[in-house]
Enzyme design. Structure first.
Site, mmCIF file in Angstrom:
data_model
loop_
_atom_site.group_PDB
_atom_site.id
_atom_site.type_symbol
_atom_site.label_atom_id
_atom_site.label_comp_id
_atom_site.label_asym_id
_atom_site.label_seq_id
_atom_site.Cartn_x
_atom_site.Cartn_y
_atom_site.Cartn_z
ATOM 1 C CG ASP A 1 3.606 3.190 4.402
ATOM 2 O OD1 ASP A 1 4.213 2.514 3.507
ATOM 3 O OD2 ASP A 1 2.808 2.971 5.279
ATOM 4 C CB SER B 1 6.813 0.773 3.826
ATOM 5 O OG SER B 1 5.527 0.570 4.617
ATOM 6 C CG HIS C 1 6.908 -2.100 12.214
ATOM 7 N ND1 HIS C 1 5.735 -1.539 12.373
ATOM 8 C CD2 HIS C 1 7.099 -2.455 11.071
ATOM 9 C CE1 HIS C 1 4.957 -1.855 11.270
ATOM 10 N NE2 HIS C 1 6.098 -2.434 10.186
ATOM 11 N NE ARG D 1 5.900 -2.009 -0.945
ATOM 12 C CZ ARG D 1 5.926 -2.191 0.264
ATOM 13 N NH1 ARG D 1 5.644 -0.976 1.159
ATOM 14 N NH2 ARG D 1 6.716 -3.372 0.645
ATOM 15 C CE LYS E 1 3.780 1.700 8.602
ATOM 16 N NZ LYS E 1 3.570 0.912 7.404
HETATM 17 N N1 URA Z 1 5.419 -3.632 6.982
HETATM 18 C C1 URA Z 1 5.223 -2.275 6.639
HETATM 19 O O1 URA Z 1 4.858 -1.443 7.380
HETATM 20 N N2 URA Z 1 5.672 -1.983 5.343
HETATM 21 C C2 URA Z 1 5.967 -2.840 4.356
HETATM 22 O O2 URA Z 1 6.367 -2.632 3.324
HETATM 23 C C3 URA Z 1 6.281 -4.221 4.931
HETATM 24 C C4 URA Z 1 5.896 -4.679 6.053
#
Ligand code: URA
Length: 447
Positions: A161, A183, A82, A168, A187
Site C-alpha cells: 500500500d 488501501s 481513519h 496513485r 493498514k
Molecule cells: N487514505 C488512505 O489511506 N488511502 C487512500 O487511498 C485514500 C485515503
C-alpha cells in the site's frame, strides 16, 4: 504471470482471480512489476471497479505484504480512527491523545498527503524532531507505556500500500472506492485493533464527493473489517469546506494544540468528540456515546489529553515544549491578511482549491520524492453562511515569500466565494454500522 494480459483483462471489464492479485501484489512489492504497468492496472481498476472477491483478495494481499502490530498478552482495548482525507482535517492529532487519556490504547497508523488532501504524518513531522518511522516493536512498547503511538507505514506494514498509495497520488487514480477501501483497510487491519472508526468525507473536497458514494465507501470498509475480525463504525462527514480554520502542516498542529487546550474551532471539536465517542463505545470502554463524550471532554478540560500529546511527542523524538509554545513550529517567511472582496454572504470555501494552493506554495508533493514546506498554508476564519463586510479580514496567507503571497491571494479569491446567500451544510450526515445506515442530517441541513 503475463502482466499485459492481466491489465487488458481488467481494462476490458474482467475480474482477476484471488491468486492473480496475490502474485501481482507480491511481485510489485518485490520490484518485479514496474510502476508503469501497475499504473495502467490501477487506471483499469479505477474505471472498472473490483468484484467483492477481488477486493478481499487485494486487501489481504496488501495486508500480507508486510507484518502486523501484535498485541498478544496486552489486555487494554485498542481503537483507531481513519479519515478518507480532507483539507484542514487535523482530527487525528487531537483524537489519539484524547482517547488514550480515556484508557483506550491508540496505535495510530497514518498516511501522508494524497492529492489535494493533507496527511497526518506530514503534519506530525512539522514538529521539530518528531519521528513517525517507528518500528513495530517500538510502537508496541510505546503503546504499552503511554497508551498511544502515532506512526507511519514503516517498511514492515503493508509495504504494497505504501508504494501503491504514492503511485496513485501521481497517476490520477486516487478517487476509486475499491482502491481507497483496500488501501485504508490493509493498514488498519495490520494494527491489531479491537475497533476502528472511519471518517468518510463527502462534499466537493472529498475523494467521494457524492453522499451515496461516501456511504458506499463506508459500507465497503466496514464489510472488510467485520469479515476480518475488526468491528468498524463510520461517520459520513462534510468536506465541502475545510475543517476548522487552519490548513497547512504547522498551522494545523498549532490548531490541534489549541483544541487539546479546549480552545479549538467549534466544528473541529464537534467532529473530534463525535468520532472519539464512537471509538470509546465500539471497544466497550463506555456504555453509550453521551458518557463517552463526557469522558473525552474531561480529558481535555483537565489537561490530560494535552499532556498525553506532549508525552507522545517526546517519546517519538519531537520537542514536547511545542504544546506550550507552538512558535517552535516552522514559521512562514511571509504572512498577509486576506480581506472580503465585497459585502455579502460566504457561499463557498472550496477545500480542493485551498488544498491545491498549499501544494503551489510548497506544502504538498507533485512527485513521489518531493519534500514539503510545513510552514505554508492558510487560516480561513469564515464558513459558508457567514455574513461578511467588504474589506473585513477573513483569512491569512502563510507563504515563503512575496510570490507565494501573490499565489495564495489569487487562490483565496477563487476558493472563497462571497455572494447573496450561502449556507453551512451539516457536519455529520450519516452513521454507518454493520447493521445499516442512519441518516443523521439531510442535505438541506434538517436534523
Ligand atoms: N487514505 C488512505 O489511506 N488511502 C487512500 O487511498 C485514500 C485515503
Amino acid at each position: 504471470m503475463v502482466i499485459p494480459s492481466l491489465i487488458q483483462h481488467k481494462r476490458d471489464g474482467g475480474a482477476l482471480s484471488p491468486d492473480d492479485w496475490r502474485r501481482l501484489i507480491a511481485d510489485y512489492t518485490a520490484d518485479k512489476v514496474p510502476d508503469y504497468q501497475m499504473s495502467a492496472l490501477l487506471m483499469a481498476v479505477f474505471w472498472r471497479g473490483l468484484t467483492a472477491e477481488e477486493l478481499g483478495a487485494l486487501t489481504d494481499a496488501m495486508l500480507d505484504s508486510g507484518d502486523r502490530l501484535r498485541f498478544d498478552g496486552f489486555t487494554m482495548p485498542r481503537a483507531d480512527k481513519h479519515s478518507t482525507g480532507g483539507v484542514g482535517d487535523k482530527v487525528s492529532l487531537l483524537l489519539a491523545p484524547m482517547v488514550a487519556s480515556c484508557g483506550v490504547a491508540v496505535p495510530m497508523m497514518s498516511g501522508r498527503g494524497l492529492g489535494h488532501t493533507g496527511g497526518t504524518l506530514d503534519k506530525l513531522e512539522a514538529i521539530p524532531g518528531f519521528r513517525t518511522g517507528l518500528s513495530l516493536r517500538e510502537a508496541r512498547a510505546q503503546v504499552e507505556r503511554i497508551g498511544c503511538a502515532m506512526l507511519g507505514q514503516t517498511p514492515e506494514i503493508a509495504p504494497a500500500d505504501r508504494r501503491l498509495y504514492a503511485l496513485r497520488d501521481v497517476t490520477g487514480t486516487v478517487e476509486s472506492i475499491p482502491l481507497i477501501a483496500a488501501s485504508i483497510m490493509s493498514k488498519k487491519l495490520a494494527e491489531g485493533l479491537t475497533g476502528l472508526v472511519l471518517d468518510v468525507k463527502t462534499g466537493s473536497g472529498a475523494f467521494t464527493p457524492e453522499p451515496d458514494r461516501a456511504v458506499e465507501l463506508a459500507r465497503t470498509m466496514i464489510g472488510l473489517g467485520e469479515t476480518r475480525g475488526c468491528p468498524a463504525v463510520s461517520l459520513v462527514t462534510a468536506m465541502d469546506r475545510p475543517l476548522g480554520r487552519a490548513c497547512g502542516h504547522s498551522l494545523e498542529v498549532e490548531e490541534a494544540i489549541e483544541g487539546l487546550s479546549g480552545r479549538g474551532p467549534e466544528d473541529l471539536m464537534e467532529l473530534t468528540y463525535a468520532l472519539g465517542a464512537e471509538m470509546l463505545v465500539l471497544v466497550g470502554a463506555t456504555r453509550d456515546r453521551t458518557e463517552a463524550r463526557a469522558r473525552l471532554e474531561e480529558a481535555v478540560s483537565t489537561g490530560r489529553a494535552l499532556e498525553t500529546f506532549g508525552r507522545v511527542i517526546e517519546a517519538q523524538g519531537g520537542n514536547p515544549a511545542v504544546v506550550e509554545d507552538p512558535s517552535i513550529l516552522p514559521q512562514a517567511g511571509a504572512v498577509e491578511v486576506f480581506r472580503a472582496p465585497r459585502t455579502g454572504v460566504v457561499s463557498a470555501v472550496e477545500p480542493r482549491r485551498i488544498g491545491a494552493a498549499i501544494l503551489e506554495l510548497g506544502g504538498g508533493r507533485r512527485t513521489m520524492d518531493d519534500t514539503i514546506d510545513p510552514a505554508v498554508g492558510f487560516v480561513v476564519t469564515v464558513k459558508p453562511g457567514d455574513r461578511v463586510r467588504e474589506a473585513e479580514p477573513i483569512a491569512s496567507i502563510f507563504a515563503r515569500d512575496a510570490a507565494g503571497i501573490a499565489a495564495g491571494t489569487a487562490a483565496l479569491h477563487e476558493a472563497i466565494v462571497v455572494a447573496e446567500a450561502g449556507r453551512l451544510s451539516p457536519l455529520v450526515t450519516h452513521r454507518v454500522t454493520a447493521r445499516g445506515v442512519e441518516l443523521l442530517a439531510g442535505p438541506t441541513g434538517a436534523g
